[in-house]
Scaffold this active site. Sequence first.
Site, mmCIF file in Angstrom:
data_model
loop_
_atom_site.group_PDB
_atom_site.id
_atom_site.type_symbol
_atom_site.label_atom_id
_atom_site.label_comp_id
_atom_site.label_asym_id
_atom_site.label_seq_id
_atom_site.Cartn_x
_atom_site.Cartn_y
_atom_site.Cartn_z
ATOM 1 N N GLY A 11 0.841 -1.205 0.000
ATOM 2 C CA GLY A 11 0.000 0.000 0.000
ATOM 3 C C GLY A 11 0.875 1.253 0.000
ATOM 4 N N ALA A 22 15.495 10.942 -1.090
ATOM 5 C CA ALA A 22 16.688 10.847 -0.244
ATOM 6 C C ALA A 22 17.611 9.722 -0.724
ATOM 7 C CB ALA A 22 16.275 10.616 1.209
ATOM 8 N N ARG A 25 19.337 10.952 -4.057
ATOM 9 C CA ARG A 25 20.341 12.022 -3.889
ATOM 10 C C ARG A 25 21.538 11.536 -3.071
ATOM 11 N NH1 ARG A 25 16.988 17.465 -4.468
ATOM 12 N NH2 ARG A 25 16.369 17.023 -6.612
ATOM 13 N N ARG A 72 0.799 -4.854 -4.943
ATOM 14 C CA ARG A 72 0.946 -6.014 -4.059
ATOM 15 C C ARG A 72 1.100 -7.200 -5.002
ATOM 16 N NH1 ARG A 72 -0.946 -3.863 0.913
ATOM 17 N NH2 ARG A 72 -2.673 -2.423 0.664
ATOM 18 N N ASP A 103 5.127 -4.797 5.934
ATOM 19 C CA ASP A 103 5.162 -6.200 6.293
ATOM 20 C C ASP A 103 5.390 -7.189 5.135
ATOM 21 O OD1 ASP A 103 2.769 -8.403 7.368
ATOM 22 O OD2 ASP A 103 4.431 -7.794 8.661
ATOM 23 N N THR A 126 4.408 2.406 5.421
ATOM 24 C CA THR A 126 3.022 1.957 5.596
ATOM 25 C C THR A 126 2.324 2.912 6.553
ATOM 26 O OG1 THR A 126 1.602 0.298 6.647
ATOM 27 C CG2 THR A 126 3.897 0.239 7.290
ATOM 28 N N ASP A 128 0.118 2.044 8.544
ATOM 29 C CA ASP A 128 -0.376 1.278 9.700
ATOM 30 C C ASP A 128 0.516 1.328 10.944
ATOM 31 O OD1 ASP A 128 -2.538 0.557 8.185
ATOM 32 O OD2 ASP A 128 -1.775 -1.420 7.656
ATOM 33 N N ASP A 130 2.742 -0.708 11.845
ATOM 34 C CA ASP A 130 2.710 -2.026 12.490
ATOM 35 C C ASP A 130 4.009 -2.812 12.338
ATOM 36 O OD1 ASP A 130 2.390 -2.339 9.776
ATOM 37 O OD2 ASP A 130 0.836 -3.851 9.905
ATOM 38 N N ARG A 172 -6.090 -3.113 8.909
ATOM 39 C CA ARG A 172 -6.650 -4.459 8.733
ATOM 40 C C ARG A 172 -6.187 -5.367 9.868
ATOM 41 N NH1 ARG A 172 -6.056 -5.762 2.790
ATOM 42 N NH2 ARG A 172 -3.920 -5.276 3.318
HETATM 43 O O1 F6P Z 1 -1.511 -1.823 4.561
HETATM 44 C C1 F6P Z 1 -2.049 -0.547 4.648
HETATM 45 C C2 F6P Z 1 -3.517 -0.524 4.475
HETATM 46 O O2 F6P Z 1 -3.801 0.818 4.412
HETATM 47 C C3 F6P Z 1 -4.395 -1.211 5.526
HETATM 48 O O3 F6P Z 1 -4.611 -0.452 6.676
HETATM 49 C C4 F6P Z 1 -5.652 -1.452 4.753
HETATM 50 O O4 F6P Z 1 -6.396 -2.477 5.289
HETATM 51 C C5 F6P Z 1 -5.133 -1.811 3.420
HETATM 52 O O5 F6P Z 1 -3.944 -1.107 3.253
HETATM 53 C C6 F6P Z 1 -6.053 -1.556 2.265
HETATM 54 O O6 F6P Z 1 -5.336 -1.658 1.095
HETATM 55 P P1 F6P Z 1 -5.869 -1.805 -0.372
HETATM 56 O O7 F6P Z 1 -7.172 -1.098 -0.461
HETATM 57 O O8 F6P Z 1 -4.811 -1.180 -1.197
HETATM 58 O O9 F6P Z 1 -5.981 -3.255 -0.636
#
Ligand code: F6P
Length: 322
Positions: A11, A22, A25, A72, A103, A126, A128, A130, A172
């Site tokens: 994402g 960065a 450069r 992805r 991740d 990301t 998130d 996470d 998610r």
């Molecule tokens: O991984 C980041 C994120 O924003 C999550 O919080 C969310 O669930 C997901 O991507 C949604 O991604 P997409 O709509 O691109 O499948």
Amino acid sequence: MKKIAVFTSGGDSPGMNACIRAVVRTAIYHNIEVVGIMHGYDGMINDEFISLDAKSVANIINRGGTILKTARSKEFFTVEGRKKAAANLQKHKIDGVVVIGGDGSFKGALQFSAECPIPFVGCPGTIDNDLIGTDFTIGYDTAINTVVEAVDKIRDTAESHDRLFFVEVMGRDAGLIALRAGIGVGAEAILMPETKTDLEDLIKRLESGRKNKSSKIILVAEGDDAGGAFVIAEQVKKRLPFYDTRVTILGHIQRGGNPTAMERVNASRMGFAAVEALMKGEKNVMIGIVDKQISYTPFENAVKHIQELNPDLMRMVNILSL
Ligand code: F6P
């Protein structure tokens, strides 16, 4: 290191462009040639390599999204796909790679390292937040500011109509956007995947806290185990029909927008550090910022899910939301 590649994966998140800038450069400063790979791992497989110079990253520090596009990739998780990717990296004589992603991107890099000797260093991109090994991932600060701005607006109308709003935010698998933004907006409750949602307790609190405030905002992370904002709102309405309830799903506005100042600075520091890490011979590590200092975390540790939320913050949330 004579030639490195940089790409974004998973994402997108605001600040990725600042990080790309960065990397480019810093490489140029050290006389390292730098190429970009379009569309993440898919572009590595499909040979979408483009050369980058100082000018190609001019005026992007302020822009959301990623100039290198992202994806992805399903194909990269096949042996065949990874073989094609390795062959393309070798064809372009790449000595090191900077992957900006989350991740899934680091898990992919880790799997790849068993089959391809070219070193990868990661920057955490990301919204998130996470990943283990950094206080803030690239995109998180901007995303929580976007949520705060949107929920402030919802609060105005909620207050005028004495309404109870359920606002669903991204996350998610992680509730960190909900947690921090929830504190920032003074949410009456925050529901997250890391904690078991006790609907009975929520209903009890909403019942007893009815007179305290005329408006109420419940932030719900999309991965919460109670089934999402619409389902929870319906259950609450059934039990507490006197509440005038509404649901708002904030969705992908959380992934866009100009990065905040903090984001731009952090992303620049991480991109800069990633190139220098490759030059020092590092591989399979994620660059992070912990207590304001640059740190390296092996990919396998960075991707272990954050299960336990900061207990001090959780205690504070409960006290302040009364
Ligand atoms: O991984 C980041 C994120 O924003 C999550 O919080 C969310 O669930 C997901 O991507 C949604 O991604 P997409 O709509 O691109 O499948």
